[in-house]
Design a protein around this motif. Sequence first.
Motif, PDB file in Angstrom:
ATOM      1  N   GLU A 197       0.827  -1.206   0.000  1.00 37.21           N
ATOM      2  CA  GLU A 197       0.000   0.000   0.000  1.00 37.21           C
ATOM      3  C   GLU A 197       0.862   1.256   0.000  1.00 37.21           C
ATOM      4  O   GLU A 197       0.576   2.229  -0.704  1.00 37.21           O
ATOM      5  CB  GLU A 197      -0.931  -0.014   1.211  1.00 37.21           C
ATOM      6  N   GLY A 198       1.927   1.238   0.798  1.00 37.09           N
ATOM      7  CA  GLY A 198       2.825   2.380   0.840  1.00 37.09           C
ATOM      8  C   GLY A 198       3.511   2.645  -0.484  1.00 37.09           C
ATOM      9  O   GLY A 198       3.755   3.798  -0.845  1.00 37.09           O
ATOM     10  N   ALA A 199       3.814   1.578  -1.220  1.00 40.56           N
ATOM     11  CA  ALA A 199       4.459   1.737  -2.523  1.00 40.56           C
ATOM     12  C   ALA A 199       3.573   2.514  -3.486  1.00 40.56           C
ATOM     13  O   ALA A 199       4.037   3.400  -4.215  1.00 40.56           O
ATOM     14  CB  ALA A 199       4.802   0.369  -3.106  1.00 40.56           C
ATOM     15  N   PHE A 200       2.287   2.206  -3.490  1.00 34.45           N
ATOM     16  CA  PHE A 200       1.366   2.919  -4.372  1.00 34.45           C
ATOM     17  C   PHE A 200       1.235   4.381  -3.960  1.00 34.45           C
ATOM     18  O   PHE A 200       1.202   5.280  -4.807  1.00 34.45           O
ATOM     19  CB  PHE A 200       0.000   2.230  -4.383  1.00 34.45           C
TER      20      PHE A 200
ATOM     21  N   LEU B 198       2.351 -17.840  -5.090  1.00 35.53           N
ATOM     22  CA  LEU B 198       2.160 -16.390  -5.123  1.00 35.53           C
ATOM     23  C   LEU B 198       1.749 -15.870  -3.755  1.00 35.53           C
ATOM     24  O   LEU B 198       2.195 -14.812  -3.313  1.00 35.53           O
ATOM     25  CB  LEU B 198       1.092 -16.022  -6.158  1.00 35.53           C
ATOM     26  N   ALA B 199       0.879 -16.629  -3.079  1.00 36.85           N
ATOM     27  CA  ALA B 199       0.427 -16.216  -1.754  1.00 36.85           C
ATOM     28  C   ALA B 199       1.577 -16.240  -0.752  1.00 36.85           C
ATOM     29  O   ALA B 199       1.699 -15.351   0.099  1.00 36.85           O
ATOM     30  CB  ALA B 199      -0.705 -17.119  -1.287  1.00 36.85           C
ATOM     31  N   TYR B 200       2.441 -17.245  -0.855  1.00 32.49           N
ATOM     32  CA  TYR B 200       3.575 -17.343   0.065  1.00 32.49           C
ATOM     33  C   TYR B 200       4.602 -16.235  -0.164  1.00 32.49           C
ATOM     34  O   TYR B 200       5.369 -15.896   0.740  1.00 32.49           O
ATOM     35  CB  TYR B 200       4.255 -18.706  -0.088  1.00 32.49           C
ATOM     36  N   LEU B 201       4.607 -15.667  -1.357  1.00 32.04           N
ATOM     37  CA  LEU B 201       5.572 -14.614  -1.685  1.00 32.04           C
ATOM     38  C   LEU B 201       5.053 -13.212  -1.371  1.00 32.04           C
ATOM     39  O   LEU B 201       5.688 -12.230  -1.752  1.00 32.04           O
ATOM     40  CB  LEU B 201       5.943 -14.695  -3.168  1.00 32.04           C
ATOM     41  N   SER B 202       3.924 -13.116  -0.700  1.00 27.99           N
ATOM     42  CA  SER B 202       3.338 -11.801  -0.411  1.00 27.99           C
ATOM     43  C   SER B 202       4.321 -10.815   0.228  1.00 27.99           C
ATOM     44  O   SER B 202       4.415  -9.660  -0.208  1.00 27.99           O
ATOM     45  CB  SER B 202       2.113 -11.959   0.490  1.00 27.99           C
ATOM     46  N   PRO B 203       5.079 -11.209   1.264  1.00 24.08           N
ATOM     47  CA  PRO B 203       6.032 -10.251   1.853  1.00 24.08           C
ATOM     48  C   PRO B 203       7.094  -9.797   0.858  1.00 24.08           C
ATOM     49  O   PRO B 203       7.506  -8.634   0.870  1.00 24.08           O
ATOM     50  CB  PRO B 203       6.655 -11.043   3.011  1.00 24.08           C
ATOM     51  N   VAL B 204       7.541 -10.706  -0.012  1.00 28.31           N
ATOM     52  CA  VAL B 204       8.572 -10.364  -1.000  1.00 28.31           C
ATOM     53  C   VAL B 204       8.018  -9.380  -2.024  1.00 28.31           C
ATOM     54  O   VAL B 204       8.696  -8.426  -2.423  1.00 28.31           O
ATOM     55  CB  VAL B 204       9.088 -11.635  -1.698  1.00 28.31           C
ATOM     56  N   VAL B 205       6.771  -9.597  -2.444  1.00 22.61           N
ATOM     57  CA  VAL B 205       6.141  -8.696  -3.404  1.00 22.61           C
ATOM     58  C   VAL B 205       6.080  -7.282  -2.839  1.00 22.61           C
ATOM     59  O   VAL B 205       6.360  -6.299  -3.528  1.00 22.61           O
ATOM     60  CB  VAL B 205       4.719  -9.194  -3.759  1.00 22.61           C
ATOM     61  N   GLY B 206       5.728  -7.168  -1.553  1.00 27.56           N
ATOM     62  CA  GLY B 206       5.677  -5.856  -0.921  1.00 27.56           C
ATOM     63  C   GLY B 206       7.030  -5.159  -0.941  1.00 27.56           C
ATOM     64  O   GLY B 206       7.127  -3.969  -1.250  1.00 27.56           O
ATOM     65  N   ALA B 207       8.088  -5.895  -0.604  1.00 29.32           N
ATOM     66  CA  ALA B 207       9.427  -5.310  -0.579  1.00 29.32           C
ATOM     67  C   ALA B 207       9.869  -4.868  -1.976  1.00 29.32           C
ATOM     68  O   ALA B 207      10.448  -3.785  -2.140  1.00 29.32           O
ATOM     69  CB  ALA B 207      10.421  -6.319  -0.007  1.00 29.32           C
ATOM     70  N   LEU B 208       9.584  -5.685  -2.988  1.00 24.12           N
ATOM     71  CA  LEU B 208       9.971  -5.341  -4.358  1.00 24.12           C
ATOM     72  C   LEU B 208       9.212  -4.117  -4.863  1.00 24.12           C
ATOM     73  O   LEU B 208       9.793  -3.230  -5.507  1.00 24.12           O
ATOM     74  CB  LEU B 208       9.719  -6.531  -5.285  1.00 24.12           C
ATOM     75  N   LEU B 209       7.925  -4.070  -4.574  1.00 19.37           N
ATOM     76  CA  LEU B 209       7.122  -2.922  -5.011  1.00 19.37           C
ATOM     77  C   LEU B 209       7.595  -1.637  -4.346  1.00 19.37           C
ATOM     78  O   LEU B 209       7.697  -0.589  -5.001  1.00 19.37           O
ATOM     79  CB  LEU B 209       5.646  -3.155  -4.687  1.00 19.37           C
ATOM     80  N   PHE B 210       7.910  -1.714  -3.067  1.00 19.57           N
ATOM     81  CA  PHE B 210       8.333  -0.504  -2.378  1.00 19.57           C
ATOM     82  C   PHE B 210       9.700  -0.041  -2.880  1.00 19.57           C
ATOM     83  O   PHE B 210       9.931   1.166  -3.043  1.00 19.57           O
ATOM     84  CB  PHE B 210       8.387  -0.726  -0.870  1.00 19.57           C
ATOM     85  N   ALA B 211      10.585  -0.975  -3.132  1.00 22.55           N
ATOM     86  CA  ALA B 211      11.905  -0.608  -3.660  1.00 22.55           C
ATOM     87  C   ALA B 211      11.764   0.068  -5.021  1.00 22.55           C
ATOM     88  O   ALA B 211      12.417   1.084  -5.301  1.00 22.55           O
ATOM     89  CB  ALA B 211      12.789  -1.851  -3.778  1.00 22.55           C
TER      90      ALA B 211
END
Length: 272
Positions: free
Chosen positions: A165-168, A241-254
């Motif tokens: 959410e912060g990334a957006f 995909l569900a298990y990678l949720s934390p990784v997706v957040g980190a990549l989007l924010f970066a």
Amino acid sequence: MTVRASVAWQLKAGGILLGGAIRGMAQYRADLFMTMAAGAVFQSVGFFALWVMLARFGEIGGWSISDVALLYGIRLVAHAVWALPFNQLRFVEDFVQEGTFDRFLIRPVNPLVQLMTSRFRLHPLGDLLAGLVLLIPAMSLVDVDWNAWRLGFLALAILGGGMVEGAFQLGMSAIAFRTLGTRQARFTVDSVFNLYGNYPGKVFGRAGQLALTILPVAFVAYLPTTVLLGRTDELGLPAWLAYLSPVVGALLFAGSYAFWHRQIRHYQGAGS
């Protein structure tokens, strides 16, 4: 100055600025309390409406009220994770339009850190409080064995959801350096997360699940909750995909931070 020393200096400077902002906010205790209470009531009303529907029909998309409470709690806590440190993003266009963003650029501290600590608003604590009030009881009601792995995944999922959410919000705010006006775009993004992020994606059908995954609203709470509840088979998407949720957040924010950094180059001060 080495990279390590530079990071340490930024953290130290950010902590000093944040402390000053918090002390300033603490001078208005009645306003602080009322703002936090309003945030908690607003979020509680949203869940109450959902609870009324669940009390009438028993479940929604096969999800019980305790399952939905877990999802809703994760979503609210994740929202607070980004909103507490980054709530000043909503005012970035004011700094840009007034030309006062200049002062952030001439100081030896990251401009984003200075923006974040220019004033500290604690109303997201109401969201955090409402989220914890839902999340903690829900954890004891759902049929989940809360071992170390699941507790660790829950913590990382909340952090990752906040970063999604912060990334957006960070990306939308960065556009202000070009367009000078992003409030409506950020409001729209916030509305999408609020409207669709609090419900099991299953209720929106296969097409809706896919759309919310691509957006990616589902990574904030729905996908992580399916992992915790053992419901990844209902996704119609690869479970990993569900298990990678934390990784997706980190990549989007970066990626969003890199976009922010590039957009600052287009800032024109008051004298430009």
